[in-house]
Design an enzyme around this catalytic site. Sequence first.
Site, mmCIF file in Angstrom:
data_model
loop_
_atom_site.group_PDB
_atom_site.id
_atom_site.type_symbol
_atom_site.label_atom_id
_atom_site.label_comp_id
_atom_site.label_asym_id
_atom_site.label_seq_id
_atom_site.Cartn_x
_atom_site.Cartn_y
_atom_site.Cartn_z
ATOM 1 N NE ARG A 90 -3.491 0.303 2.543
ATOM 2 C CZ ARG A 90 -4.573 0.657 1.853
ATOM 3 N NH1 ARG A 90 -5.105 -0.173 0.998
ATOM 4 N NH2 ARG A 90 -5.108 1.856 2.018
ATOM 5 C CG HIS A 108 11.915 -1.160 -5.699
ATOM 6 N ND1 HIS A 108 10.564 -1.324 -5.929
ATOM 7 C CD2 HIS A 108 12.498 -1.096 -6.927
ATOM 8 C CE1 HIS A 108 10.343 -1.342 -7.233
ATOM 9 N NE2 HIS A 108 11.503 -1.206 -7.857
ATOM 10 N N GLY A 142 5.964 9.821 -2.680
ATOM 11 C CA GLY A 142 5.876 9.296 -4.045
ATOM 12 C C GLY A 142 5.998 7.781 -4.081
ATOM 13 C CG ASP A 144 8.960 1.982 -5.490
ATOM 14 O OD1 ASP A 144 8.772 1.725 -4.288
ATOM 15 O OD2 ASP A 144 8.477 1.304 -6.412
#
Length: 201
Positions: A90, A108, A142, A144
Amino acid sequence: MKKVGVLVSGRGSNLQALVDAARRGELGGEVAVVVSNVEGARGLDRARQAGIPAVFRDHRGKKRDAFDAEVVEILHAHHVDLVCLAGFMRLLSPVFVRAFPQRIVNIHPALLPAFPGLDAQRQAWEHGAKVTGATVHLVDEGLDSGPIVAQEAVRVLSSDTVETLAARILEAEHRLYPRAVRPLLEGRCRLDGRRVIVEGE
Ligand code: GRF
């Protein structure tokens, strides 16, 4: 002892890497609470098995701000110093981000700013990148897009499928996440613009 709150939506293998590192004394703190928006998330089981409070909060039918405020309240109740997103599916609202300024990190599965968003391993493979990897970054409002704390590169082999590549990236993630969290918890990081300066690095 500094306290980490981990947010998960699924498998929780990065959560496990953080818990294991904390046990070895290599995290610079302890995992104090795990929160998930998915009731059956394996990450919640991993937390329970490790004796860590595991909290489910359903996001469905709630405004984003209201859900985020609930999660922030749980994290504050456990005196969390740093929030680690570990497969938390989310986007965080400004309410959340402002509650923990420069105190939320995400992992990530690509070398940002390349391949942000979903399915980053497949994006890199389909693009034909020869090197990809994993990134730990501060979370801003924002997608990533926050300042980079640490990265580890992974070569893409001609023989790779998306699955074999993703498996090697995941191994890199498990090494990288605790390594990136430690200087944050030990107060050895500062921001210079969007550059994260790590003392002694
Ligand atoms: C990882 O690939 C992470 O980079 C991404 O979501 C995945 C979570 O995996 N943000 P797990 O739940 O930690 O096993």
